[in-house]
Design an enzyme around this catalytic site. Structure first.
Site, PDB file in Angstrom:
ATOM      1  N   ASP A   1      -1.367  13.639   4.232  1.00  0.00           N
ATOM      2  CA  ASP A   1      -2.509  12.730   4.220  1.00  0.00           C
ATOM      3  C   ASP A   1      -2.440  11.893   5.501  1.00  0.00           C
ATOM      4  O   ASP A   1      -1.633  10.977   5.610  1.00  0.00           O
ATOM      5  CB  ASP A   1      -2.453  11.847   2.968  1.00  0.00           C
ATOM      6  CG  ASP A   1      -3.637  10.861   2.897  1.00  0.00           C
ATOM      7  OD1 ASP A   1      -4.366  10.732   3.909  1.00  0.00           O
ATOM      8  OD2 ASP A   1      -3.811  10.239   1.832  1.00  0.00           O
TER       9      ASP A   1
ATOM     10  N   PHE B   1      -0.127   5.888  -1.111  1.00  0.00           N
ATOM     11  CA  PHE B   1      -1.520   5.452  -1.253  1.00  0.00           C
ATOM     12  C   PHE B   1      -2.421   6.583  -0.781  1.00  0.00           C
ATOM     13  O   PHE B   1      -2.390   6.977   0.382  1.00  0.00           O
ATOM     14  CB  PHE B   1      -1.837   4.184  -0.463  1.00  0.00           C
ATOM     15  CG  PHE B   1      -3.261   3.747  -0.683  1.00  0.00           C
ATOM     16  CD1 PHE B   1      -3.607   3.000  -1.785  1.00  0.00           C
ATOM     17  CD2 PHE B   1      -4.266   4.164   0.183  1.00  0.00           C
ATOM     18  CE1 PHE B   1      -4.932   2.635  -2.024  1.00  0.00           C
ATOM     19  CE2 PHE B   1      -5.593   3.800  -0.054  1.00  0.00           C
ATOM     20  CZ  PHE B   1      -5.924   3.036  -1.152  1.00  0.00           C
TER      21      PHE B   1
ATOM     22  N   LYS C   1     -11.207   7.845   7.665  1.00  0.00           N
ATOM     23  CA  LYS C   1     -11.215   6.599   8.446  1.00  0.00           C
ATOM     24  C   LYS C   1     -11.754   6.763   9.865  1.00  0.00           C
ATOM     25  O   LYS C   1     -12.966   6.840  10.034  1.00  0.00           O
ATOM     26  CB  LYS C   1      -9.818   5.965   8.414  1.00  0.00           C
ATOM     27  CG  LYS C   1      -9.459   5.470   7.006  1.00  0.00           C
ATOM     28  CD  LYS C   1      -8.361   4.435   6.953  1.00  0.00           C
ATOM     29  CE  LYS C   1      -8.328   3.758   5.587  1.00  0.00           C
ATOM     30  NZ  LYS C   1      -7.270   4.209   4.714  1.00  0.00           N
TER      31      LYS C   1
HETATM   32  C1  PLP Z   1      -7.487   4.653   3.289  1.00  0.00           C
HETATM   33  C2  PLP Z   1      -6.667   5.788   2.809  1.00  0.00           C
HETATM   34  C3  PLP Z   1      -7.157   6.675   1.837  1.00  0.00           C
HETATM   35  C4  PLP Z   1      -8.471   6.464   1.107  1.00  0.00           C
HETATM   36  O1  PLP Z   1      -9.566   6.475   1.947  1.00  0.00           O
HETATM   37  P1  PLP Z   1     -10.989   5.890   1.407  1.00  0.00           P
HETATM   38  O2  PLP Z   1     -11.938   6.240   2.480  1.00  0.00           O
HETATM   39  O3  PLP Z   1     -10.799   4.411   1.220  1.00  0.00           O
HETATM   40  O4  PLP Z   1     -11.258   6.573   0.116  1.00  0.00           O
HETATM   41  C5  PLP Z   1      -6.366   7.755   1.493  1.00  0.00           C
HETATM   42  N1  PLP Z   1      -5.178   7.959   2.068  1.00  0.00           N
HETATM   43  C6  PLP Z   1      -4.667   7.127   3.006  1.00  0.00           C
HETATM   44  C7  PLP Z   1      -3.355   7.424   3.612  1.00  0.00           C
HETATM   45  C8  PLP Z   1      -5.384   6.004   3.388  1.00  0.00           C
HETATM   46  O5  PLP Z   1      -4.868   5.159   4.272  1.00  0.00           O
END
Ligand code: PLP
Length: 404
Positions: free
Chosen positions: A225, A140, A254
């Site tokens: 990520d 994700f 985040k």
């Molecule tokens: C939440 C998340 C995203 C996307 O972040 P947004 O601010 O919602 O675009 C990307 N990668 C990971 C691992 C995430 O948990």
């Protein structure tokens, strides 16, 4: 307006791209939130790890207000002192060479993809439009069309094609598969150190280290990520610190926004970031003074409040207490720090039902997929609050186990 009236209005006028629990929140402070009827809940989701410093953290609010009243959003057409301070600190805490500030997580990932491809062409020497990025199954990385294009989750993709080429999917946590998938056209391997949305999936120990070695040997960028796992969530400032010194590229988001503002960044080695020249990438709001001062304060709070230590210690306690429940409904408890997945046996209950029952007892969590309940409380939570949360989980599971 009644609770049902508020929910009905949302449903009438808003896209139904989420399935929220039936609770209407009105106020928040620290680890607690209150609904419109004044009922109090412990926030055990913290906006998918974005609210690690707690709701309305006074230091974050102060940084935000002071900056908003001084200089708000001048755009990147001009310099500001605060942006330099922010990116310098980002590089200091992560060990990376350079940062590119954006707003949302998905934008940071898009930035990583652009950087990786350009690096592939300009530094590695891959032929035009041939660069491939390896990603993991059940990944994700956000919701843009490019990003969902390399998702393996039909729900995220269905009806949104055509998607761009250039991505290869391998099983998560499988270093041999990574080695086998690399070709001379591979520019990067993009992966989450723990898969959050997939259900708090922890790869086998040593995976990050081996993956990095394989990438290094093959001149492939190792990009992590850490939008969800970073900022002390897993018991280290950044999850990679459990195994490696640093990756070649890193995305943060985040919790970097202190729970109040979208702040994200792509960080990288100098030769990777240097592929961007003026005009090649940008964002109107990315790196604005408000974002920079909030991000700077979020980093300072992480250090001052020893959030990694707290996350590690309380995460171990939470995990062992959940395991000690020995509930027939729990198939597995997994995770690192305060990023914990509780796998529910679907023969007994749905994860959604568990979350609905927990809500009635004043504990707010959210299921991810059908069977996992995700626990990701603010990292400022106390031992007593963790104990109270486990009591609610215990009683809820007992109640559900009595039902046919
Ligand atoms: C939440 C998340 C995203 C996307 O972040 P947004 O601010 O919602 O675009 C990307 N990668 C990971 C691992 C995430 O948990």
């Amino acid at each position: 307006m009644t609770v049902q009236g508020i929910i009905d209005r949302e449903n009438r006028f808003m896209a139904r791209n989420y399935h929220p629990l039936p609770v209407v929140l009105a106020r928040g402070e620290g680890v607690w939130v209150w609904d419109t009827d004044g009922n109090k809940y412990l926030d055990f989701l913290s906006a998918y790890s974005a609210v690690s410093a707690g709701h309305s953290n006074p230091r974050i609010l102060n940084a935000m207000m002071k900056q908003a009243q001084t200089l708000d959003v001048p755009s990147r057409a001009f310099h500001t002192e605060i942006l330099g301070q922010f990116v310098e600190q980002l590089c200091v805490v992560t060990g990376m060479d350079k940062a590119l500030p954006m707003n949302t997580g998905a934008e940071a990932v898009e930035t990583a993809i652009k950087a990786a491809r350009r690096w592939g062409y300009r530094v590695k020497g891959i032929a035009k439009d041939k660069a491939q990025i390896i990603v993991a199954e059940h990944n994700f990385h956000g919701r843009t069309t490019t990003i969902v294009g390399f998702s393996s989750e039909p729900l995220y993709r269905d009806g949104f094609g055509p998607f761009p080429d250039g991505f290869d999917i391998i099983p998560y946590g499988d270093a041999d598969a990574l080695e086998a998938a690399i070709t001379p056209d591979t520019c990067a391997f993009l992966v989450e150190p723990i898969q959050g949305e997939a259900g708090i999936i922890v790869p086998p120990g040593g995976f990050l280290k081996r993956a990095q070695e394989i990438c290094k040997k093959n001149d492939v960028l190792f990009i992590l990520d850490e939008i969800q796992t970073g900022m002390a969530r897993t018991g280290k400032d950044f999850c990679y610190q459990h195994e490696i010194d640093k990756p070649d590229g890193l995305t943060l988001g985040k919790a970097l926004g202190g729970g109040v503002y979208p702040v994200s960044a792509f960080l990288a080695r100098k030769d990777v970031m240097d592929v961007f020249e003026p005009g090649s990438h940008g964002s109107t709001f990315g790196g604005n003074p408000i974002a920079a001062s909030i991000g700077l304060e979020a980093l300072a709070i992480m250090k001052d409040e020893k959030l990694s230590e707290r996350s590690h210690e309380l995460g171990e306690i939470l995990k062992s207490k959940l395991n000690a429940l020995q509930s027939p409904l729990i198939k597995e408890v997994r995770g690192k720090g305060l990023l914990i997945g509780m796998e529910i046996d679907p023969a007994h209950a749905r994860a959604r039902t568990v979350c609905e029952k927990l809500k009635e007892r004043g504990l707010l969590c959210k299921e991810t997929h059908e069977t996992t309940v995700r626990f990701a409380p603010p990292l400022i939570i106390t031992r007593d609050e963790i104990d109270w949360a486990v009591e609610q989980v215990a009683e809820t599971l007992t109640e559900l186990s009595r039902q046919p």
